[in-house]
Structures are given as structure tokens and as C-alpha cells.
Design a protein around this motif. Structure first.
Motif, mmCIF file in Angstrom:
data_model
loop_
_atom_site.group_PDB
_atom_site.id
_atom_site.type_symbol
_atom_site.label_atom_id
_atom_site.label_comp_id
_atom_site.label_asym_id
_atom_site.label_seq_id
_atom_site.Cartn_x
_atom_site.Cartn_y
_atom_site.Cartn_z
ATOM 1 N N TYR A 13 0.802 -1.219 0.000
ATOM 2 C CA TYR A 13 0.000 0.000 0.000
ATOM 3 C C TYR A 13 0.836 1.270 0.000
ATOM 4 C CZ TYR A 13 -4.593 -2.002 0.603
ATOM 5 O OH TYR A 13 -5.771 -2.636 0.404
ATOM 6 N N HIS A 18 0.909 5.319 -4.204
ATOM 7 C CA HIS A 18 0.040 6.149 -3.379
ATOM 8 C C HIS A 18 -0.066 7.575 -3.916
ATOM 9 C CE1 HIS A 18 3.791 7.230 -1.018
ATOM 10 N NE2 HIS A 18 3.318 8.381 -1.375
ATOM 11 N N GLN A 24 -5.098 6.055 -3.355
ATOM 12 C CA GLN A 24 -5.161 6.476 -1.955
ATOM 13 C C GLN A 24 -6.587 6.362 -1.414
ATOM 14 O OE1 GLN A 24 -2.742 7.325 0.128
ATOM 15 N NE2 GLN A 24 -3.978 8.135 1.827
ATOM 16 N N LEU A 25 -7.544 6.737 -2.243
ATOM 17 C CA LEU A 25 -8.950 6.652 -1.821
ATOM 18 C C LEU A 25 -9.370 5.202 -1.585
ATOM 19 C CD1 LEU A 25 -10.706 9.331 -4.055
ATOM 20 C CD2 LEU A 25 -10.305 9.396 -1.571
ATOM 21 N N GLU A 28 -7.924 4.030 1.631
ATOM 22 C CA GLU A 28 -8.645 4.590 2.773
ATOM 23 C C GLU A 28 -9.968 3.873 2.985
ATOM 24 O OE1 GLU A 28 -7.012 9.069 2.150
ATOM 25 O OE2 GLU A 28 -9.045 8.822 2.938
ATOM 26 N N LEU A 31 -9.264 0.564 4.485
ATOM 27 C CA LEU A 31 -8.882 0.674 5.897
ATOM 28 C C LEU A 31 -10.097 0.956 6.771
ATOM 29 C CD1 LEU A 31 -5.565 2.669 6.455
ATOM 30 C CD2 LEU A 31 -6.237 0.517 7.513
ATOM 31 N N ARG A 32 -10.967 1.819 6.260
ATOM 32 C CA ARG A 32 -12.189 2.136 6.981
ATOM 33 C C ARG A 32 -13.019 0.869 7.181
ATOM 34 N NH1 ARG A 32 -12.910 7.709 7.043
ATOM 35 N NH2 ARG A 32 -11.854 8.091 5.086
ATOM 36 N N ALA A 80 0.041 5.198 5.394
ATOM 37 C CA ALA A 80 -1.163 5.670 4.716
ATOM 38 C C ALA A 80 -2.248 6.060 5.721
ATOM 39 C CB ALA A 80 -1.685 4.587 3.771
ATOM 40 N N ALA A 81 -2.315 5.311 6.810
ATOM 41 C CA ALA A 81 -3.300 5.639 7.846
ATOM 42 C C ALA A 81 -2.968 6.988 8.479
ATOM 43 C CB ALA A 81 -3.331 4.536 8.905
ATOM 44 N N ARG A 83 -1.375 9.490 6.869
ATOM 45 C CA ARG A 83 -1.686 10.524 5.878
ATOM 46 C C ARG A 83 -3.167 10.837 5.849
ATOM 47 N NH1 ARG A 83 2.156 7.925 2.632
ATOM 48 N NH2 ARG A 83 0.571 6.612 1.704
ATOM 49 N N SER A 84 -3.996 9.796 5.968
ATOM 50 C CA SER A 84 -5.440 9.997 5.841
ATOM 51 C C SER A 84 -6.086 10.423 7.151
ATOM 52 C CB SER A 84 -6.085 8.700 5.364
ATOM 53 O OG SER A 84 -5.920 7.710 6.358
ATOM 54 N N LEU A 86 -6.795 8.347 9.430
ATOM 55 C CA LEU A 86 -7.476 7.163 9.977
ATOM 56 C C LEU A 86 -6.727 6.546 11.143
ATOM 57 C CD1 LEU A 86 -8.832 5.273 6.858
ATOM 58 C CD2 LEU A 86 -10.129 5.907 8.900
#
Ligand code: C2E
Ligand code: MG
Ligand code: MG
Ligand code: MG
Length: 285
Positions: A13, A18, A24-25, A28, A31-32, A80-81, A83-84, A86
Motif C-alpha cells: 500500500y 500512493h 489512496q482513496l 482509505e 482501511l475504513r 497511509a493511515a 496521511r489519511s 485514519l
């Protein structure tokens, strides 16, 4: 831990991919879902007290049971978590889960086990951090002296006044703090004495350089003596060999964590591991 081919799934990931907004979406969203759909799981790695040879505590390490990719390690999705954003709800889920396990451990006859949880930079700087953590430990009704939060130098030193305030507030509730990956950042050692830190974790890169570079020995020796002079305990991370263990023992390192003793493992395996440990201790005495 499950064997994976590091070449194929490592940084699945977090490749240059990314850069693509669509990608990236997708991540996310995944991950959500992971957070909602209970795909996240904590693994537990024991930490051994070198003086008593007993398990002092465990570090909680997050894993993602991805429906297509299998077991995904944090280095592949934490960036990534972060950055977002999350990472904030994920991080609170981790603390909640650790509190539940802490109570279960006590029920299973391991009442003094310390549970260490990693806090990311972004989570530490969440405006509602202290209040949310307070609510979690209050609702869980746990012995807060068994909860330890691990922060890296960069998270802590980014804003020293803020760090000092947060650490003091949580410290007053009984929560303790460890400085993770020590030696890799550039925090001034004099900063340490102004923060309520009870533990310092020597980064595994130094431990793994033992026997290869003379510097590693000098650095580890210096870190241990500095920490001890400030009444801070030391854990060495990434201990894989008997030789590393012996060196650390000679230097009066307080605890070790590493594959030599145990890998991170799922909860059920940890329970069996602890049961075996206490049986072995009974047989010895
Ligand atoms: P960390 O906090 O420094 O955790 C120690 C890492 O070293 C873990 O990697 C552990 O599996 C690994 N390790 C332990 N013993 C050995 C050894 O003997 N040899 C080697 N080569 N490695 C060893 P892991 O589980 O992949 O986690 C990587 C990083 O991801 C952690 O480093 C931490 O920074 C982050 N992380 C893990 N769980 C969480 C979490 O719940 N929240 C946040 N924010 N970060 C997490
Ligand atoms: Mg850690
Ligand atoms: Mg570390
Ligand atoms: Mg690390």
C-alpha cells in the motif's frame, strides 16, 4: 507469524502508487472497512526482564487480516493511515483492545503484565488525545499502572511543551511512557529529564549491529548508562541471538524484546505461552 514473501506484499500500500489519488482513496476505503469489519487484530510480543527472566509485559502490535492480501504488517499501512488521519480512530481502537486484553490477562492469572501500545505522531497530536484516552481507560476500568504508551522521539520532541503537558496529564492517571526506537532520532538527551518517561527502547538497528561494528557496543553502553543515571529503565529491541543477549546482560540492560525469545503472536498463542512460562517457573522452584 505467518510467512509471507516480502518481495510481493511488502509495502503493497505504500509504493509510489500512493501518489495516485484514486489509489489512496481505495486504500482509505479499505482501511475504513477494516476498522468496521474487524479485520484489524493485535499481536502481542513478550518483553523479558533480564534479572528475573520473567515476562514483564507485552507490546501490542497491529496486524491487518486483509481479505485478499492475507496478513498485512503495520509498516505497509500505518504510513497511509497517518496521511489519511485514519490512524486516529485506529489508534483508539488499539488502546481499547489492549485494555480488554489487560483485564483478561489478570483473569487468567497474569495480573502484573504490562501492556504497551504504540502511539503515532498524528494520534499524539490529536486535540482530543488525553481526554479520549482518559475516557477509554475510565470505561474499561483497568489498572492504569499496567498501561504503557510508546512514542518515538520525533512525536515527542516536535513540540516539547505540548509533550510535557500531555505526558504529565496521563502520567497523573497512572499511565507510563516509553521512548521508542531510541537512537534513531536526534532528540537532545537533556530533554529526557524534563519528561516523565520511565522506559527507553533501544532501536533494533543498534542491537543488530552488535558484533559487526564497534560503534554499536559503545552506543548501547552509553544509552544504558545515561538512562540509568536518569532512573529510566532500558529495553533492547530486536534481540535475535544469544551473543546479543549476553552483551546486553553484561551491560545491565533491564529487559529484552526480540525473536530470540518470542515473536509477536495472536492472543490465543500468547495465553498458551504465558501458561507454559509459569509452569516452567513452578518446576524450577
Ligand atoms: P516498533 O514499535 O518499534 O515495534 C517493534 C517492531 O520490531 C515490530 O514490528 C516487531 O515485530 C519487530 N521485532 C520484534 N523483535 C524483532 C526481532 O528480533 N527482529 C526483527 N527483525 N524485528 C523484530 P511490526 O510489528 O512490524 O511493527 C512495526 C512498527 O509499526 C512498530 O515498530 C510501530 O512503530 C508500528 N506499529 C505497530 N503497531 C502499531 C499500532 O497499533 N499503532 C501505531 N501507531 N503504530 C504501530
Ligand atoms: Mg513500539
Ligand atoms: Mg521500536
Ligand atoms: Mg520501529
Amino acid at each position: 507469524e505467518a510467512k509471507r514473501d516480502p518481495g510481493t506484499s511488502y509495502r503493497f500500500y505504500d509504493q509510489q502508487l500512493h501518489i495516485s489519488a484514486g489509489y489512496q482513496l481505495r486504500l482509505e476505503a479499505d482501511l475504513r472497512n477494516a476498522l468496521r469489519g474487524q479485520e484489524l487484530e493485535l499481536y502481542y510480543q513478550p518483553r523479558i526482564d533480564l534479572a528475573t527472566e520473567e515476562v514483564r509485559g507485552v507490546e501490542c502490535l497491529i496486524r491487518w487480516n486483509h481479505p485478499e492480501r492475507g496478513l498485512v504488517r503495520p509498516d505497509e499501512f500505518i504510513p497511509a493511515a497517518e496521511r489519511s488521519g485514519l490512524i486516529v480512530p485506529i489508534g483508539y481502537w488499539v488502546i481499547e483492545q489492549a485494555c480488554e486484553r489487560l483485564k483478561q490477562a489478570a483473569d487468567l492469572g497474569h495480573p502484573g503484565l504490562v501492556f504497551a501500545v504504540n502511539l503515532s505522531f498524528r494520534q499524539f497530536h490529536d486535540r482530543k488525545m488525553t481526554e479520549t484516552i482518559f475516557r477509554i481507560i475510565y470505561n474499561a476500568n483497568v489498572d492504569t499502572s499496567l498501561l504503557e504508551l510508546e512514542l518515538t522521539e520525533s512525536a515527542m520532541m516536535h513540540d516539547l511543551d505540548y509533550a510535557r503537558r500531555c505526558l504529565r496529564e496521563l502520567n497523573q492517571l497512572g499511565v507510563s511512557f516509553a521512548l521508542d526506537d531510541f537512537g534513531t532520532g536526534f532528540s537532545s538527551l537533556s530533554n529526557l529529564q524534563h519528561l516523565p518517561i520511565s522506559l527507553l527502547k533501544i532501536d533494533k538497528s543498534f542491537v543488530q549491529d552488535l558484533g559487526h561494528t564497534a560503534d554499536a557496543e559503545h552506543i548501547i553502553r552509553a544509552i544504558i548508562s545515561l538512562a540509568h543515571s536518569l532512573q529510566i529503565s532500558v529495553v533492547a529491541e530486536g534481540v535475535e541471538t544469544e551473543g546479543q543477549l549476553e552483551f546486553l546482560r553484561q551491560q545491565h540492560c533491564d529487559e529484552i524484546q526480540g525473536y530470540y525469545f518470542a515473536r509477536p503472536m495472536p492472543w490465543d498463542d500468547l495465553v498458551k505461552f504465558l501458561q507454559n512460562q509459569s509452569q516452567a517457573a513452578c518446576l524450577q522452584s
